[in-house]
Design a protein around this motif. Sequence first.
Motif, PDB file in Angstrom:
ATOM      1  N   PHE A  16      30.436 -26.951 -15.154  1.00 56.12           N
ATOM      2  CA  PHE A  16      29.571 -27.060 -16.327  1.00 56.12           C
ATOM      3  C   PHE A  16      28.888 -25.711 -16.503  1.00 56.12           C
ATOM      4  O   PHE A  16      28.209 -25.226 -15.602  1.00 56.12           O
ATOM      5  CB  PHE A  16      28.531 -28.169 -16.157  1.00 56.12           C
ATOM      6  N   TYR A  17      29.102 -25.109 -17.660  1.00 56.08           N
ATOM      7  CA  TYR A  17      28.613 -23.754 -17.930  1.00 56.08           C
ATOM      8  C   TYR A  17      27.745 -23.765 -19.177  1.00 56.08           C
ATOM      9  O   TYR A  17      28.065 -24.434 -20.156  1.00 56.08           O
ATOM     10  CB  TYR A  17      29.798 -22.806 -18.158  1.00 56.08           C
ATOM     11  N   PHE A  18      26.657 -23.014 -19.135  1.00 53.34           N
ATOM     12  CA  PHE A  18      25.806 -22.919 -20.319  1.00 53.34           C
ATOM     13  C   PHE A  18      25.189 -21.529 -20.420  1.00 53.34           C
ATOM     14  O   PHE A  18      25.101 -20.808 -19.431  1.00 53.34           O
ATOM     15  CB  PHE A  18      24.721 -24.008 -20.318  1.00 53.34           C
ATOM     16  N   GLY A  19      24.814 -21.189 -21.652  1.00 57.07           N
ATOM     17  CA  GLY A  19      24.210 -19.890 -21.891  1.00 57.07           C
ATOM     18  C   GLY A  19      25.122 -18.748 -21.495  1.00 57.07           C
ATOM     19  O   GLY A  19      26.332 -18.771 -21.732  1.00 57.07           O
ATOM     20  N   GLU A  20      24.542 -17.755 -20.851  1.00 58.66           N
ATOM     21  CA  GLU A  20      25.279 -16.556 -20.451  1.00 58.66           C
ATOM     22  C   GLU A  20      26.270 -16.808 -19.323  1.00 58.66           C
ATOM     23  O   GLU A  20      27.113 -15.960 -19.035  1.00 58.66           O
ATOM     24  CB  GLU A  20      24.297 -15.448 -20.043  1.00 58.66           C
ATOM     25  N   SER A  21      26.188 -17.975 -18.670  1.00 58.34           N
ATOM     26  CA  SER A  21      27.098 -18.259 -17.548  1.00 58.34           C
ATOM     27  C   SER A  21      28.475 -18.759 -18.001  1.00 58.34           C
ATOM     28  O   SER A  21      29.349 -18.986 -17.166  1.00 58.34           O
ATOM     29  CB  SER A  21      26.475 -19.287 -16.596  1.00 58.34           C
ATOM     30  N   ILE A  22      28.675 -18.929 -19.305  1.00 63.86           N
ATOM     31  CA  ILE A  22      29.978 -19.399 -19.794  1.00 63.86           C
ATOM     32  C   ILE A  22      30.998 -18.267 -19.658  1.00 63.86           C
ATOM     33  O   ILE A  22      30.851 -17.220 -20.285  1.00 63.86           O
ATOM     34  CB  ILE A  22      29.908 -19.852 -21.267  1.00 63.86           C
ATOM     35  N   PRO A  23      32.027 -18.468 -18.830  1.00 62.58           N
ATOM     36  CA  PRO A  23      33.052 -17.425 -18.697  1.00 62.58           C
ATOM     37  C   PRO A  23      33.798 -17.212 -20.029  1.00 62.58           C
ATOM     38  O   PRO A  23      34.137 -18.180 -20.725  1.00 62.58           O
ATOM     39  CB  PRO A  23      34.005 -17.988 -17.635  1.00 62.58           C
ATOM     40  N   LYS A  24      34.032 -15.970 -20.364  1.00 63.42           N
ATOM     41  CA  LYS A  24      34.660 -15.619 -21.646  1.00 63.42           C
ATOM     42  C   LYS A  24      36.031 -16.281 -21.820  1.00 63.42           C
ATOM     43  O   LYS A  24      36.352 -16.775 -22.898  1.00 63.42           O
ATOM     44  CB  LYS A  24      34.803 -14.101 -21.786  1.00 63.42           C
ATOM     45  N   LYS A  25      36.842 -16.296 -20.764  1.00 63.20           N
ATOM     46  CA  LYS A  25      38.176 -16.886 -20.869  1.00 63.20           C
ATOM     47  C   LYS A  25      38.084 -18.391 -21.115  1.00 63.20           C
ATOM     48  O   LYS A  25      38.828 -18.939 -21.933  1.00 63.20           O
ATOM     49  CB  LYS A  25      38.992 -16.600 -19.615  1.00 63.20           C
ATOM     50  N   LYS A  26      37.167 -19.073 -20.450  1.00 57.18           N
ATOM     51  CA  LYS A  26      36.991 -20.513 -20.663  1.00 57.18           C
ATOM     52  C   LYS A  26      36.504 -20.775 -22.089  1.00 57.18           C
ATOM     53  O   LYS A  26      36.961 -21.710 -22.743  1.00 57.18           O
ATOM     54  CB  LYS A  26      36.017 -21.103 -19.648  1.00 57.18           C
ATOM     55  N   LEU A  27      35.599 -19.960 -22.573  1.00 58.45           N
ATOM     56  CA  LEU A  27      35.104 -20.102 -23.936  1.00 58.45           C
ATOM     57  C   LEU A  27      36.235 -19.919 -24.931  1.00 58.45           C
ATOM     58  O   LEU A  27      36.392 -20.717 -25.862  1.00 58.45           O
ATOM     59  CB  LEU A  27      33.985 -19.095 -24.205  1.00 58.45           C
ATOM     60  N   ARG A  28      37.049 -18.894 -24.733  1.00 58.82           N
ATOM     61  CA  ARG A  28      38.187 -18.644 -25.618  1.00 58.82           C
ATOM     62  C   ARG A  28      39.163 -19.834 -25.606  1.00 58.82           C
ATOM     63  O   ARG A  28      39.597 -20.303 -26.656  1.00 58.82           O
ATOM     64  CB  ARG A  28      38.888 -17.344 -25.207  1.00 58.82           C
ATOM     65  N   ASN A  29      39.487 -20.335 -24.412  1.00 61.28           N
ATOM     66  CA  ASN A  29      40.390 -21.482 -24.306  1.00 61.28           C
ATOM     67  C   ASN A  29      39.811 -22.713 -24.996  1.00 61.28           C
ATOM     68  O   ASN A  29      40.529 -23.440 -25.685  1.00 61.28           O
ATOM     69  CB  ASN A  29      40.686 -21.810 -22.837  1.00 61.28           C
ATOM     70  N   ALA A  30      38.547 -22.959 -24.801  1.00 62.98           N
ATOM     71  CA  ALA A  30      37.902 -24.124 -25.419  1.00 62.98           C
ATOM     72  C   ALA A  30      37.920 -24.018 -26.940  1.00 62.98           C
ATOM     73  O   ALA A  30      38.248 -24.996 -27.635  1.00 62.98           O
ATOM     74  CB  ALA A  30      36.470 -24.265 -24.912  1.00 62.98           C
ATOM     75  N   ILE A  31      37.603 -22.855 -27.460  1.00 66.53           N
ATOM     76  CA  ILE A  31      37.576 -22.670 -28.920  1.00 66.53           C
ATOM     77  C   ILE A  31      38.976 -22.847 -29.506  1.00 66.53           C
ATOM     78  O   ILE A  31      39.128 -23.393 -30.598  1.00 66.53           O
ATOM     79  CB  ILE A  31      36.959 -21.303 -29.275  1.00 66.53           C
ATOM     80  N   GLU A  32      40.005 -22.418 -28.778  1.00 68.29           N
ATOM     81  CA  GLU A  32      41.383 -22.591 -29.247  1.00 68.29           C
ATOM     82  C   GLU A  32      41.834 -24.053 -29.182  1.00 68.29           C
ATOM     83  O   GLU A  32      42.611 -24.502 -30.010  1.00 68.29           O
ATOM     84  CB  GLU A  32      42.337 -21.715 -28.430  1.00 68.29           C
ATOM     85  N   ALA A  33      41.336 -24.812 -28.195  1.00 62.53           N
ATOM     86  CA  ALA A  33      41.801 -26.179 -27.970  1.00 62.53           C
ATOM     87  C   ALA A  33      40.965 -27.250 -28.671  1.00 62.53           C
ATOM     88  O   ALA A  33      41.453 -28.346 -28.927  1.00 62.53           O
ATOM     89  CB  ALA A  33      41.829 -26.475 -26.468  1.00 62.53           C
ATOM     90  N   MET A  34      39.716 -26.942 -28.969  1.00 70.85           N
ATOM     91  CA  MET A  34      38.788 -27.940 -29.515  1.00 70.85           C
ATOM     92  C   MET A  34      38.410 -27.597 -30.954  1.00 70.85           C
ATOM     93  O   MET A  34      38.358 -26.432 -31.318  1.00 70.85           O
ATOM     94  CB  MET A  34      37.518 -27.996 -28.658  1.00 70.85           C
ATOM     95  N   PRO A  35      38.094 -28.615 -31.755  1.00 71.43           N
ATOM     96  CA  PRO A  35      37.679 -28.359 -33.141  1.00 71.43           C
ATOM     97  C   PRO A  35      36.205 -27.959 -33.228  1.00 71.43           C
ATOM     98  O   PRO A  35      35.397 -28.602 -33.883  1.00 71.43           O
ATOM     99  CB  PRO A  35      37.933 -29.708 -33.818  1.00 71.43           C
ATOM    100  N   VAL A  36      35.850 -26.873 -32.551  1.00 68.75           N
ATOM    101  CA  VAL A  36      34.454 -26.455 -32.403  1.00 68.75           C
ATOM    102  C   VAL A  36      33.846 -26.017 -33.730  1.00 68.75           C
ATOM    103  O   VAL A  36      34.441 -25.238 -34.471  1.00 68.75           O
ATOM    104  CB  VAL A  36      34.355 -25.307 -31.370  1.00 68.75           C
ATOM    105  N   GLU A  37      32.657 -26.531 -33.996  1.00 72.63           N
ATOM    106  CA  GLU A  37      31.851 -26.077 -35.136  1.00 72.63           C
ATOM    107  C   GLU A  37      30.519 -25.601 -34.596  1.00 72.63           C
ATOM    108  O   GLU A  37      29.898 -26.280 -33.783  1.00 72.63           O
ATOM    109  CB  GLU A  37      31.645 -27.217 -36.133  1.00 72.63           C
ATOM    110  N   GLY A  38      30.083 -24.433 -35.042  1.00 74.79           N
ATOM    111  CA  GLY A  38      28.796 -23.891 -34.606  1.00 74.79           C
ATOM    112  C   GLY A  38      28.931 -22.994 -33.393  1.00 74.79           C
ATOM    113  O   GLY A  38      30.033 -22.639 -32.960  1.00 74.79           O
ATOM    114  N   ASP A  39      27.778 -22.624 -32.847  1.00 73.70           N
ATOM    115  CA  ASP A  39      27.714 -21.742 -31.686  1.00 73.70           C
ATOM    116  C   ASP A  39      27.785 -22.566 -30.408  1.00 73.70           C
ATOM    117  O   ASP A  39      27.009 -23.518 -30.239  1.00 73.70           O
ATOM    118  CB  ASP A  39      26.411 -20.937 -31.698  1.00 73.70           C
ATOM    119  N   VAL A  40      28.678 -22.186 -29.497  1.00 73.07           N
ATOM    120  CA  VAL A  40      28.828 -22.915 -28.238  1.00 73.07           C
ATOM    121  C   VAL A  40      27.637 -22.608 -27.334  1.00 73.07           C
ATOM    122  O   VAL A  40      27.359 -21.462 -27.005  1.00 73.07           O
ATOM    123  CB  VAL A  40      30.156 -22.557 -27.534  1.00 73.07           C
ATOM    124  N   LEU A  41      26.940 -23.675 -26.943  1.00 71.87           N
ATOM    125  CA  LEU A  41      25.785 -23.566 -26.049  1.00 71.87           C
ATOM    126  C   LEU A  41      26.166 -23.876 -24.608  1.00 71.87           C
ATOM    127  O   LEU A  41      25.564 -23.353 -23.675  1.00 71.87           O
ATOM    128  CB  LEU A  41      24.681 -24.533 -26.498  1.00 71.87           C
TER     129      LEU A  41
END
Length: 140
Positions: A16-41
């Motif tokens: 579980f990652y939040f704020g600045e601790s979110i790894p960039k690669k995980k964030l990129r994968n999540a944004i590609e796989a999920m229908p994300v709207e807004g800023d990921v917290l």
Amino acid sequence: MLDINDIFIKHAHDGFYFGESIPKKKLRNAIEAMPVEGDVLALLDCTVFGSCKNGLAITNEGLYWSNDWTVDSSVFGLSWEEFSSVSRPPIYKSYSIVIRPGINIGVSGCSMNKKKLLEFFKDLHGFSTAMVEKKNKGEA
């Protein structure tokens, strides 16, 4: 009412990652796989090997997720307002968080146990309800 960041801190856990601790690669994968709207917290990784291609993204707009092939869901995202309209907190069933019938978040690869997951979603549900009530009163 807990602030969203207080909820994140309260439920800090491996995967579980939040704020600045979110790894960039995980964030990129999540944004590609999920229908994300807004800023990921925050991100809850529900993959066995840690790719974050399945899991939950919590944004300023709501909750968005991607499941593996074993979990059926008719919806893959809810705004905070939609989540607050769910009459009861989510339940755990067959390695999924059930928001309501037909709306499931697969958590089989998640490192949080059942009890912690239910507490986490209960707190998120309480946050969404309080946030929408505050907004409707014109306080937001």
